[in-house]
Design an enzyme around this catalytic site. Structure first.
Site, PDB file in Angstrom:
ATOM      1  N   SER A 109       0.804  -1.222   0.000  1.00  0.00           N
ATOM      2  CA  SER A 109       0.000   0.000   0.000  1.00  0.00           C
ATOM      3  C   SER A 109       0.840   1.278   0.000  1.00  0.00           C
ATOM      4  O   SER A 109       1.535   1.558  -0.953  1.00  0.00           O
ATOM      5  CB  SER A 109      -0.953  -0.039   1.193  1.00  0.00           C
ATOM      6  OG  SER A 109      -1.800   1.069   1.185  1.00  0.00           O
ATOM      7  N   ASP A 247      -2.447   6.470  -3.574  1.00  0.00           N
ATOM      8  CA  ASP A 247      -1.399   5.783  -2.813  1.00  0.00           C
ATOM      9  C   ASP A 247      -0.817   4.658  -3.684  1.00  0.00           C
ATOM     10  O   ASP A 247      -1.244   4.468  -4.833  1.00  0.00           O
ATOM     11  CB  ASP A 247      -1.925   5.268  -1.460  1.00  0.00           C
ATOM     12  CG  ASP A 247      -2.764   4.027  -1.577  1.00  0.00           C
ATOM     13  OD1 ASP A 247      -3.420   3.861  -2.627  1.00  0.00           O
ATOM     14  OD2 ASP A 247      -2.767   3.203  -0.640  1.00  0.00           O
ATOM     15  N   ASP A 249      -1.054   1.496  -4.022  1.00  0.00           N
ATOM     16  CA  ASP A 249      -1.879   0.449  -4.632  1.00  0.00           C
ATOM     17  C   ASP A 249      -3.253   0.954  -5.047  1.00  0.00           C
ATOM     18  O   ASP A 249      -4.119   0.167  -5.437  1.00  0.00           O
ATOM     19  CB  ASP A 249      -2.001  -0.761  -3.707  1.00  0.00           C
ATOM     20  CG  ASP A 249      -2.783  -0.455  -2.447  1.00  0.00           C
ATOM     21  OD1 ASP A 249      -2.678   0.685  -1.959  1.00  0.00           O
ATOM     22  OD2 ASP A 249      -3.500  -1.335  -1.958  1.00  0.00           O
ATOM     23  N   ASP A 251      -5.934   2.233  -3.518  1.00  0.00           N
ATOM     24  CA  ASP A 251      -7.225   2.160  -2.806  1.00  0.00           C
ATOM     25  C   ASP A 251      -7.524   3.472  -2.073  1.00  0.00           C
ATOM     26  O   ASP A 251      -8.612   3.667  -1.558  1.00  0.00           O
ATOM     27  CB  ASP A 251      -7.313   0.944  -1.865  1.00  0.00           C
ATOM     28  CG  ASP A 251      -6.246   0.918  -0.794  1.00  0.00           C
ATOM     29  OD1 ASP A 251      -5.313   1.748  -0.846  1.00  0.00           O
ATOM     30  OD2 ASP A 251      -6.322   0.042   0.093  1.00  0.00           O
TER      31      ASP A 251
HETATM   32 MG    MG Z   1      -3.489   1.362  -0.073  1.00  0.00          MG
END
Ligand code: MG
Length: 467
Positions: A109, A247, A249, A251
């Site tokens: 992340s 961010d 990844d 999400d």
């Molecule tokens: Mg994330």
């Protein structure tokens, strides 16, 4: 040479294999290829339909861990569809859409580049909860794997089905205005899809840091006012409508308004939540115990209700699923839209926010201008690990009578007291010998008073002066 400076670990790391966001750790120290293979084999051991989708973010250890993970899954007799580099929410969406039994994302992340992680999703796009994670952990710890016979080992293939995600967004979100959006994927997993989606929605797109690079050379993979300073400058200089920073990844999303100002996470969440309630007529909004009371203020003003959960997007998603909530999110830019799927989704959230601005006929700064911003104070108090849960409980019980104007109390995550003029949250740190106090007040004076009283009481209990 490997880097194993223990003090650099994020505080949410737990001693257990799985934390609140799956497995997360330093590459080749905590998270090794052999552990990845074991997790793959454990997931295959439990899988029902024996088809698992796998994706990764741009981290340089992604390919190494993916190969190991896939090898474990194949040994368990399941087949694997590899999606390549896509955002976590796209993996979750495609797990559901392609009716796979599970989806596995290799990502850390927003953590620094030397970290990586493994996050597992169910077939319905919800992330594994503690119970699911415990089952995997048990199999790994006990070496209780089920290997397939040699003639039944699985097969892996590369597939590209992310157009299914793009089509779903295009079918559901139609923009009338040609928005000028500046997109900053920060060299992470949204580098390709975010610009192409906003382009296909008819926006004028300017990108920065859109080259995939697992060293994250341009900025920290965690979007915040500091890491998005360049994005803010570009939005202002180009006179664009909005800036979108994701961010590592994808999400989470952070917004920059048309004036080049970073939009406070709580206020963006509160504004969009109120928009959803207004549009739907009524509705339940889900957020965690740490979010600002401006969420209640905005949501209640349009007839909605706020449900608060433990910190962690998996809890927000679960509450949305169980309570048929309209929308939910955490004040880190992780917003969940249950009509689409149950994973926080940065690209989807930003497209939906543009649609909301269009319907409200407002710029982003106008959209957030009437949302109150309350002062927040945070303090950590040293407390022995073995005592911190009991201290939180005792302080929580007694604090209500020390502070005036108590309206409500909740033990969803630590103890949270709602007062007439603010709130206080007392939680035990998950990893450190600390008790954490978070306070918000209608004024700085109110916040300071709540913090003072709470801190005084907590210290008395910790020092044994009060029982
Ligand atoms: Mg994330």
């Amino acid at each position: 040479m490997r880097s194993d400076k223990r003090e650099e670990r994020p505080s949410d790391l737990k001693k257990k294999l799985f934390g609140s966001s799956g497995v997360r750790g330093l590459v080749n120290v905590d998270l090794t290829p052999s552990l990845a293979a074991k997790i793959g084999l454990a997931v295959a051991t439990l899988a029902k339909t024996k088809r698992i989708v796998v994706a990764r973010d741009t981290r340089i250890s992604g390919e190494m861990l993916q190969d190991a993970l896939v090898s474990g899954i194949l040994a368990g007799g399941a087949t694997v569809d590899c999606l390549g580099i896509v955002p976590t929410p796209v993996l979750a969406f495609l797990t559901k859409k392609t009716r796979a039994s599970s989806g596995i994302m290799i990502t850390a992340s927003h953590n620094p580049p030397q970290y990586n992680g493994i996050k597992i999703f169910n077939g319905d796009s919800t992330a594994y909860d503690e119970k699911d994670q415990d089952r995997i952990e048990e199999i790994v710890t006990d070496n209780n794997f089920r290997f397939a016979d040699w003639q039944n080992v699985g097969k892996a293939r590369q597939i590209d089905v992310s157009h299914q995600y793009v089509e779903t967004i295009k079918e559901n979100i139609k923009l009338g205005k040609k928005w000028h959006v500046v997109i900053d994927p920060g060299c992470g997993a949204t580098y390709k899809l975010a610009p192409s989606i906003f382009g296909s929605l008819g926006c004028k797109v300017t990108v920065l840091n859109a080259q995939p690079d697992g060293f994250f050379p341009a900025r920290s993979p965690e979007p915040n006012a500091e890491s998005l300073a360049s994005l803010a400058r570009v939005v202002k200089e180009l006179d664009a409508d909005v800036g979108l920073g994701y961010d590592g990844d994808g999400d989470r999303v952070a917004f920059v308004d048309e004036k080049g100002a970073f939009v406070d996470f709580d206020r963006a969440l509160a504004g969009y939540a109120a928009f959803v309630v207004k549009k739907e007529g009524d509705g339940i909004i889900v957020t965690n115990v740490e979010a600002s009371m401006c969420v209640e203020k905005m949501v209640k003003s349009v007839g909605g209700r706020v449900v608060r959960t433990k910190v962690g997007d998996v809890y927000v998603s679960k509450a949305l699923q169980e309570g048929h909530g309209a929308f939910g999110g955490e004040p880190c830019g992780a917003w969940v839209h249950p009509k689409f799927h149950y994973c926080p989704d940065g690209i989807l959230s930003s497209a939906l926010l543009l649609k909301a601005l269009e319907e409200e006929k407002k710029t982003l700064s106008e959209f957030t201008s009437r949302i109150p911003q309350y002062p927040t104070l945070r303090k950590n108090i040293a407390c022995k690990n073995e005592e911190k849960d009991a201290i939180v409980e005792k302080v929580g019980e007694r604090l209500g009578s020390v502070l005036t104007n108590l309206k409500d109390s909740s033990k969803v995550d630590g103890v949270r007291l709602t007062l007439e003029n603010g709130w206080v949250l007392i939680r035990a740190s998950g990893t450190e010998p600390l008790v954490r106090l978070t306070v918000e007040g209608e004024s700085l004076k109110a916040a300071k008073r709540i913090m003072e009283e709470s801190q005084k009481l907590a210290k008395r209990f910790i020092e044994g002066k009060q029982q």
